[in-house]
Design an enzyme around this catalytic site. Structure first.
Site, PDB file in Angstrom:
ATOM      1  N   GLN A 177       0.837  -1.200   0.000  1.00  0.00           N
ATOM      2  CA  GLN A 177       0.000   0.000   0.000  1.00  0.00           C
ATOM      3  C   GLN A 177       0.872   1.249   0.000  1.00  0.00           C
ATOM      4  O   GLN A 177       0.544   2.257  -0.635  1.00  0.00           O
ATOM      5  CB  GLN A 177      -0.934  -0.008   1.222  1.00  0.00           C
ATOM      6  CG  GLN A 177      -1.991   1.100   1.210  1.00  0.00           C
ATOM      7  CD  GLN A 177      -2.990   0.941   0.074  1.00  0.00           C
ATOM      8  OE1 GLN A 177      -3.363  -0.180  -0.279  1.00  0.00           O
ATOM      9  NE2 GLN A 177      -3.405   2.041  -0.532  1.00  0.00           N
ATOM     10  N   ALA A 198      -5.460   5.054  -0.763  1.00  0.00           N
ATOM     11  CA  ALA A 198      -5.413   5.089   0.701  1.00  0.00           C
ATOM     12  C   ALA A 198      -3.968   5.216   1.182  1.00  0.00           C
ATOM     13  O   ALA A 198      -3.054   4.606   0.616  1.00  0.00           O
ATOM     14  CB  ALA A 198      -6.037   3.817   1.252  1.00  0.00           C
ATOM     15  N   SER A 203      -5.889   1.356   4.520  1.00  0.00           N
ATOM     16  CA  SER A 203      -6.648   0.521   3.580  1.00  0.00           C
ATOM     17  C   SER A 203      -7.254  -0.667   4.307  1.00  0.00           C
ATOM     18  O   SER A 203      -6.579  -1.355   5.074  1.00  0.00           O
ATOM     19  CB  SER A 203      -5.739   0.003   2.466  1.00  0.00           C
ATOM     20  OG  SER A 203      -6.415  -1.015   1.736  1.00  0.00           O
ATOM     21  N   HIS A 205      -7.951  -3.359   2.988  1.00  0.00           N
ATOM     22  CA  HIS A 205      -7.356  -4.592   2.470  1.00  0.00           C
ATOM     23  C   HIS A 205      -6.218  -5.074   3.358  1.00  0.00           C
ATOM     24  O   HIS A 205      -5.895  -6.252   3.379  1.00  0.00           O
ATOM     25  CB  HIS A 205      -6.890  -4.385   1.030  1.00  0.00           C
ATOM     26  CG  HIS A 205      -8.042  -4.364   0.064  1.00  0.00           C
ATOM     27  ND1 HIS A 205      -8.679  -5.501  -0.364  1.00  0.00           N
ATOM     28  CD2 HIS A 205      -8.696  -3.333  -0.525  1.00  0.00           C
ATOM     29  CE1 HIS A 205      -9.668  -5.180  -1.179  1.00  0.00           C
ATOM     30  NE2 HIS A 205      -9.705  -3.872  -1.298  1.00  0.00           N
ATOM     31  N   ASP A 212     -12.343  -7.764  -2.723  1.00  0.00           N
ATOM     32  CA  ASP A 212     -13.018  -7.241  -3.899  1.00  0.00           C
ATOM     33  C   ASP A 212     -13.523  -8.432  -4.693  1.00  0.00           C
ATOM     34  O   ASP A 212     -12.777  -9.397  -4.916  1.00  0.00           O
ATOM     35  CB  ASP A 212     -12.051  -6.416  -4.754  1.00  0.00           C
ATOM     36  CG  ASP A 212     -11.559  -5.166  -4.028  1.00  0.00           C
ATOM     37  OD1 ASP A 212     -12.304  -4.662  -3.166  1.00  0.00           O
ATOM     38  OD2 ASP A 212     -10.444  -4.710  -4.324  1.00  0.00           O
ATOM     39  N   GLU A 263     -18.476   1.525  -3.973  1.00  0.00           N
ATOM     40  CA  GLU A 263     -17.708   0.363  -4.436  1.00  0.00           C
ATOM     41  C   GLU A 263     -18.545  -0.901  -4.209  1.00  0.00           C
ATOM     42  O   GLU A 263     -18.385  -1.576  -3.189  1.00  0.00           O
ATOM     43  CB  GLU A 263     -16.369   0.248  -3.690  1.00  0.00           C
ATOM     44  CG  GLU A 263     -15.403   1.383  -3.982  1.00  0.00           C
ATOM     45  CD  GLU A 263     -13.987   1.111  -3.457  1.00  0.00           C
ATOM     46  OE1 GLU A 263     -13.750   0.011  -2.911  1.00  0.00           O
ATOM     47  OE2 GLU A 263     -13.132   2.005  -3.604  1.00  0.00           O
ATOM     48  N   TRP A 265     -18.296  -3.702  -5.254  1.00  0.00           N
ATOM     49  CA  TRP A 265     -17.503  -4.938  -5.291  1.00  0.00           C
ATOM     50  C   TRP A 265     -16.717  -5.192  -4.006  1.00  0.00           C
ATOM     51  O   TRP A 265     -16.222  -6.281  -3.789  1.00  0.00           O
ATOM     52  CB  TRP A 265     -16.490  -4.845  -6.447  1.00  0.00           C
ATOM     53  CG  TRP A 265     -15.529  -3.687  -6.287  1.00  0.00           C
ATOM     54  CD1 TRP A 265     -14.364  -3.689  -5.562  1.00  0.00           C
ATOM     55  CD2 TRP A 265     -15.657  -2.380  -6.827  1.00  0.00           C
ATOM     56  NE1 TRP A 265     -13.773  -2.451  -5.618  1.00  0.00           N
ATOM     57  CE2 TRP A 265     -14.544  -1.611  -6.397  1.00  0.00           C
ATOM     58  CE3 TRP A 265     -16.612  -1.746  -7.649  1.00  0.00           C
ATOM     59  CZ2 TRP A 265     -14.352  -0.277  -6.743  1.00  0.00           C
ATOM     60  CZ3 TRP A 265     -16.407  -0.411  -7.989  1.00  0.00           C
ATOM     61  CH2 TRP A 265     -15.288   0.297  -7.542  1.00  0.00           C
ATOM     62  N   HIS A 266     -16.584  -4.177  -3.150  1.00  0.00           N
ATOM     63  CA  HIS A 266     -15.708  -4.292  -1.968  1.00  0.00           C
ATOM     64  C   HIS A 266     -16.542  -4.729  -0.762  1.00  0.00           C
ATOM     65  O   HIS A 266     -17.332  -3.963  -0.221  1.00  0.00           O
ATOM     66  CB  HIS A 266     -15.040  -2.937  -1.708  1.00  0.00           C
ATOM     67  CG  HIS A 266     -14.141  -2.909  -0.499  1.00  0.00           C
ATOM     68  ND1 HIS A 266     -12.769  -2.768  -0.577  1.00  0.00           N
ATOM     69  CD2 HIS A 266     -14.415  -2.980   0.824  1.00  0.00           C
ATOM     70  CE1 HIS A 266     -12.244  -2.755   0.630  1.00  0.00           C
ATOM     71  NE2 HIS A 266     -13.228  -2.882   1.511  1.00  0.00           N
TER      72      HIS A 266
END
Ligand SMILES: [Zn+2]
Length: 293
Positions: A177, A198, A203, A205, A212, A263, A265-266
């Protein structure tokens, strides 16, 4: 005449004496009585309200369309806020970011104000047994075990219903990141970078709790695009993710609150209880926890 006068004075004297002796006692009695009544009243009010709220909650199956329940709700909100305030370890002087102290919890919440500790790596990273978009061995395939198990169940249920999903990107390391963010700053400038990328540590993630997801049939056209919502996979995900403990973390029209555009998809693992409440109330994780930072 004089006798009557003396007798009158005597009687008046007796009367006054009686009054002086009687009044203080009467006042004390009245005060005591009043105090007791007030105490009884003070004690009885909350009891009555509690009973009423419980009855109403039972009667309405938990719906919040009455004032008592609303009052309870705001108390819960305050409790939640206090609870989440506890999860700040420190405020970073250089960035002003709040560093969370519960990075491993499914209830951790990071955003543009709240960051994971520098260099944090989640424990129990595993590769969920689902269809992946990234190549074999990619760190992106990983999630924390608890989220990976839930994702497997979600994908299995989708498959049963004829919906094809693909896991695109899960865990992303602090270092990765950092590279992405610093490259964005170098290429497009700080302001642009902060809008679209981010800062390392902020983030989702990096928590290992976010994935995602894409459509297996319309992958290329809708990959990480808002049009994913219009696919069967995107629509199914929006309506069913909470049953497996996931939320659509950045919902439509909430970017002022989350700091991110829509988003679809997230998805983010928070556990079934929180996910279901967030889905039912149509709120964000920020709103769930109180949205102060
Ligand atoms: Zn994402």
């Amino acid at each position: 005449m004089q006798k009557i006068y003396i007798a009158s004075i005597f009687l008046i004297g007796l009367f006054l004496t009686a009054c002086q002796q009687g009044d203080p006692n009467t006042n004390i009695d009245e005060k005591e009585q009043t105090t007791q009544q007030e105490q009884q009243a003070d004690q009885s009010v909350p009891k009555k309200e509690t009973a009423k709220t419980e009855e109403q909650d039972n009667a309405s199956d938990g719906s919040n369309d009455n004032e008592s329940a609303k009052a309870d709700d705001s108390t819960n909100e305050e409790d939640k806020q206090k609870e989440i305030d506890k999860h700040i370890a420190k405020v970073e002087k250089s960035t002003g970011l709040h560093v969370v102290d519960n990075p491993e919890s499914p209830e951790v919440y990071v955003n543009k104000q709240r960051t994971l500790p520098e260099g944090y790596v989640p424990p129990n990273l595993v590769v969920p047994d689902v269809s992946h978009y990234s190549s074999e061995g990619s760190p992106k395939r990983q999630l924390q075990k608890v989220a990976a198990d839930a994702l497997e169940q979600l994908f299995a249920e989708a498959d049963q219903q004829g919906i094809g999903l693909v896991a695109v990107s899960g865990y992303r390391s602090y270092e990765r990141q950092k590279q992405i963010y610093e490259s964005a700053v170098a290429n497009k400038g700080q302001e642009h970078a902060d809008k679209f990328s981010a800062r390392p540590g902020t983030s989702e993630h990096q928590t290992g709790l976010a994935m995602d997801v894409a459509s297996a049939t319309e992958t290329a056209a809708t990959l990480l695009e808002q049009s994913f919502k219009q696919t069967d996979a995107g629509a199914w995900l929006a309506e069913n993710a909470h049953n497996f403990g996931f939320i659509i973390r950045y919902p439509e029209g909430k970017n002022e609150i989350t700091g991110y555009n829509y988003e679809p998809w997230h998805i983010r693992y928070v556990g079934k209880e929180i996910a279901t409440e967030i889905y039912n109330k149509d709120i964000t994780l920020e709103e769930y926890f109180g949205y102060d930072y």
